[in-house]
Structure formats: structure tokens, C-alpha cells
Write a protein that holds these residues in place. Structure first.
Motif, PDB file in Angstrom:
ATOM      1  N   TYR A   3       9.092   4.090  -7.770  1.00 23.83           N
ATOM      2  CA  TYR A   3       8.460   5.355  -7.425  1.00 23.83           C
ATOM      3  C   TYR A   3       9.365   6.503  -7.849  1.00 23.83           C
ATOM      4  CZ  TYR A   3       6.254   9.028  -4.789  1.00 23.83           C
ATOM      5  OH  TYR A   3       5.638  10.181  -4.435  1.00 23.83           O
ATOM      6  N   ASP A   4       8.820   7.428  -8.610  1.00 23.74           N
ATOM      7  CA  ASP A   4       9.544   8.606  -9.059  1.00 23.74           C
ATOM      8  C   ASP A   4       9.423   9.686  -7.989  1.00 23.74           C
ATOM      9  OD1 ASP A   4       9.047  10.972 -11.808  1.00 23.74           O
ATOM     10  OD2 ASP A   4      10.635  10.791 -10.311  1.00 23.74           O
ATOM     11  N   ARG A   5      10.406   9.750  -7.090  1.00 24.01           N
ATOM     12  CA  ARG A   5      10.363  10.701  -5.976  1.00 24.01           C
ATOM     13  C   ARG A   5      10.274  12.141  -6.452  1.00 24.01           C
ATOM     14  NH1 ARG A   5      15.098  11.059  -2.762  1.00 24.01           N
ATOM     15  NH2 ARG A   5      14.014  12.800  -1.913  1.00 24.01           N
ATOM     16  N   ILE A   6      11.123  12.519  -7.382  1.00 27.62           N
ATOM     17  CA  ILE A   6      11.192  13.911  -7.799  1.00 27.62           C
ATOM     18  C   ILE A   6       9.888  14.348  -8.460  1.00 27.62           C
ATOM     19  CG2 ILE A   6      12.459  15.583  -9.202  1.00 27.62           C
ATOM     20  CD1 ILE A   6      13.999  14.363  -6.763  1.00 27.62           C
ATOM     21  N   LEU A 111      -2.754  13.589  11.856  1.00 29.19           N
ATOM     22  CA  LEU A 111      -2.403  12.860  10.638  1.00 29.19           C
ATOM     23  C   LEU A 111      -1.847  11.505  11.045  1.00 29.19           C
ATOM     24  CD1 LEU A 111      -1.909  12.817   7.527  1.00 29.19           C
ATOM     25  CD2 LEU A 111       0.336  13.823   8.014  1.00 29.19           C
ATOM     26  N   VAL A 112      -2.396  10.452  10.455  1.00 26.26           N
ATOM     27  CA  VAL A 112      -1.938   9.092  10.719  1.00 26.26           C
ATOM     28  C   VAL A 112      -1.490   8.486   9.394  1.00 26.26           C
ATOM     29  CG1 VAL A 112      -2.569   6.795  11.543  1.00 26.26           C
ATOM     30  CG2 VAL A 112      -3.515   8.828  12.666  1.00 26.26           C
ATOM     31  N   LEU A 113      -0.223   8.069   9.335  1.00 30.86           N
ATOM     32  CA  LEU A 113       0.339   7.394   8.163  1.00 30.86           C
ATOM     33  C   LEU A 113       0.892   6.059   8.642  1.00 30.86           C
ATOM     34  CD1 LEU A 113       2.274  10.458   6.697  1.00 30.86           C
ATOM     35  CD2 LEU A 113       0.051   9.585   5.947  1.00 30.86           C
ATOM     36  N   GLU A 114       0.127   5.004   8.477  1.00 33.08           N
ATOM     37  CA  GLU A 114       0.553   3.696   8.970  1.00 33.08           C
ATOM     38  C   GLU A 114       1.755   3.180   8.199  1.00 33.08           C
ATOM     39  OE1 GLU A 114      -3.133   1.466   9.070  1.00 33.08           O
ATOM     40  OE2 GLU A 114      -3.564   2.295  11.062  1.00 33.08           O
ATOM     41  N   TYR A 119       1.360   6.269   0.500  1.00 29.40           N
ATOM     42  CA  TYR A 119       0.826   7.580   0.136  1.00 29.40           C
ATOM     43  C   TYR A 119       1.841   8.317  -0.736  1.00 29.40           C
ATOM     44  CZ  TYR A 119      -2.136   6.477   4.114  1.00 29.40           C
ATOM     45  OH  TYR A 119      -2.990   5.847   4.980  1.00 29.40           O
ATOM     46  N   PRO A 120       1.637   8.343  -2.044  1.00 31.98           N
ATOM     47  CA  PRO A 120       2.603   9.015  -2.927  1.00 31.98           C
ATOM     48  C   PRO A 120       2.924  10.439  -2.486  1.00 31.98           C
ATOM     49  CG  PRO A 120       1.031   7.794  -4.236  1.00 31.98           C
ATOM     50  CD  PRO A 120       0.542   7.733  -2.804  1.00 31.98           C
ATOM     51  N   ARG A 121       1.955  11.121  -1.936  1.00 31.04           N
ATOM     52  CA  ARG A 121       2.176  12.496  -1.476  1.00 31.04           C
ATOM     53  C   ARG A 121       3.236  12.563  -0.387  1.00 31.04           C
ATOM     54  NH1 ARG A 121      -2.560  16.347   1.013  1.00 31.04           N
ATOM     55  NH2 ARG A 121      -1.248  18.146   1.394  1.00 31.04           N
ATOM     56  N   PHE A 122       3.343  11.530   0.435  1.00 28.06           N
ATOM     57  CA  PHE A 122       4.257  11.539   1.573  1.00 28.06           C
ATOM     58  C   PHE A 122       5.469  10.627   1.400  1.00 28.06           C
ATOM     59  CE2 PHE A 122       0.076  12.642   3.471  1.00 28.06           C
ATOM     60  CZ  PHE A 122       0.380  13.949   3.820  1.00 28.06           C
ATOM     61  N   ALA A 123       5.410   9.681   0.487  1.00 25.78           N
ATOM     62  CA  ALA A 123       6.492   8.704   0.318  1.00 25.78           C
ATOM     63  C   ALA A 123       7.788   9.348  -0.144  1.00 25.78           C
ATOM     64  CB  ALA A 123       6.067   7.609  -0.655  1.00 25.78           C
ATOM     65  N   GLY A 124       7.711  10.463  -0.852  1.00 23.29           N
ATOM     66  CA  GLY A 124       8.908  11.127  -1.350  1.00 23.29           C
ATOM     67  C   GLY A 124       9.550  12.070  -0.363  1.00 23.29           C
ATOM     68  N   ILE A 133      12.190   6.625   8.074  1.00 25.49           N
ATOM     69  CA  ILE A 133      10.868   6.699   8.690  1.00 25.49           C
ATOM     70  C   ILE A 133       9.856   6.003   7.783  1.00 25.49           C
ATOM     71  CG2 ILE A 133       9.016   8.239   9.464  1.00 25.49           C
ATOM     72  CD1 ILE A 133      11.638   8.269  11.186  1.00 25.49           C
ATOM     73  N   ARG A 134       9.067   5.117   8.362  1.00 27.84           N
ATOM     74  CA  ARG A 134       8.034   4.402   7.597  1.00 27.84           C
ATOM     75  C   ARG A 134       6.633   4.614   8.150  1.00 27.84           C
ATOM     76  NH1 ARG A 134       9.160   0.023   4.297  1.00 27.84           N
ATOM     77  NH2 ARG A 134       6.927   0.171   3.860  1.00 27.84           N
TER      78      ARG A 134
END
Length: 189
Positions: A3-6, A111-114, A119-124, A133-134
């Protein structure tokens, strides 16, 4: 999967209500100090959801402040969350560009993020790498004036299936805390 965080890091949402929120929080006498009643609420929120961490979070223009905090070890330091995470302690402050509560405030919806990594929008988000945090679940605290004062949230370092029951629980508990805040207007915390 790499995953490319930046390349995928999304900026913290614009918060046009922040100045009005800060004024309202000052009027209510909350948002800038730990409140034992909010710690008690965070303890109950963690118990009800089974989450290791829970917060009552107020957000200003620059940072987030956990006026209520529950951690597995019961530590409630006054230092920055990122700095103490490595030491196994969670603090009361978090940069505004960390975590997911600013999104809840901007969306004005729960907002629920299991698994945040799904979710690429939130993984970075920095809390994934810096704190581990996961999983996240949060709901806005919408005041009777229509302002979002902040959030309540729970987080885990493992992916977690919150489900519809979790969503309904966090929304109900947010409404409960807003009522508690309104009652405290005549009898401050």
C-alpha cells in the motif's frame, strides 16, 4: 498487498464549524480539561462495546482532546497520544490530522471501520502505523444548537466486527451523553 501510504493519504477534512464549536465548548465549560464524569462514561462505553480503548473527544482547530478516556491499563496521562503509544500509555491529546474523529465531525454521522486497512482512504492515517489502530467506531455529539461538539469513539488494535448492533449502540450512547451535557448546563461538571 503493498500500500502506497503517501499516494493515497487523504487530508483531514475541512472543519468550518471549528470556531463556533470552540466558543460553544467554552460556554459549556468543557473540551479543554479532563472530566471525571466523561472518564466514567468512557469506561462504560468500553464495557458495553467490549473495546479496549474509548474516548469522549472534543476537537478544536488544531487538536483533539479526550475529556473522557478509557484504556486497558487505566492510564490517563496528559501527554500526546503518539508519543506515549510506544510506551504503552494513551494520552489525552491527539493531533487533528490523526485518527478518524475529524471525519465523523465533518460528516455529522457515525463511522464504523471494522478493519481500517480495508479502506484505502483511512488505511494511511498516522494512527495505523504510529499507534497500531486497526478498528474504529465513532458517533458525533450533536448539540441542541446544531453544532457537532465532538465525538465518542472506541478503537481496537485488532480488526473487529462491530455490526449493526455496535452502530446502534454507539449512536444511542452519543445521544445519551449529549443529554448529560445539556443537563450540566445548569449544573456544570
Amino acid at each position: 498487498m503493498t500500500y502506497d501510504r503517501i499516494g493515497h493519504l487523504l487530508l483531514t477534512p475541512v472543519d468550518r464549524e471549528a470556531p463556533a464549536r470552540v466558543r460553544r465548548l467554552l460556554q459549556l465549560g468543557i473540551g479543554d480539561r479532563a472530566v471525571p464524569a466523561f472518564d466514567t462514561f468512557a469506561d462504560r462505553l468500553a464495557e458495553v462495546t467490549g473495546a479496549p480503548y474509548s474516548m469522549v473527544n472534543f476537537i478544536d482547530e488544531n487538536r483533539q482532546f479526550f475529556a473522557g478516556l478509557h484504556t486497558p491499563t487505566g492510564t490517563h496521562t496528559g501527554t500526546d497520544l503518539g508519543a506515549v503509544a510506544a510506551a504503552g500509555k494513551i494520552g489525552r491529546f491527539l493531533a487533528r490530522d490523526h485518527g478518524y474523529c475529524p471525519y465523523v465531525v465533518a460528516r455529522r454521522k457515525a463511522l464504523v471501520l471494522e478493519d481500517v486497512c480495508d479502506y484505502p482512504r483511512f488505511a494511511g492515517n498516522p494512527v495505523v502505523d504510529e499507534i497500531g489502530i486497526r478498528s474504529y467506531m465513532g458517533a458525533p455529539l450533536i448539540d441542541r444548537t446544531g453544532l457537532v461538539l465532538g465525538t465518542i469513539c472506541v478503537v481496537d488494535t485488532e480488526p473487529r466486527r462491530w455490526g449493526r448492533a455496535g452502530l446502534e449502540t454507539i449512536k444511542a450512547m452519543a445521544a445519551e451523553l449529549v443529554e448529560q451535557i445539556h443537563r450540566a448546563e445548569s449544573d456544570p461538571f
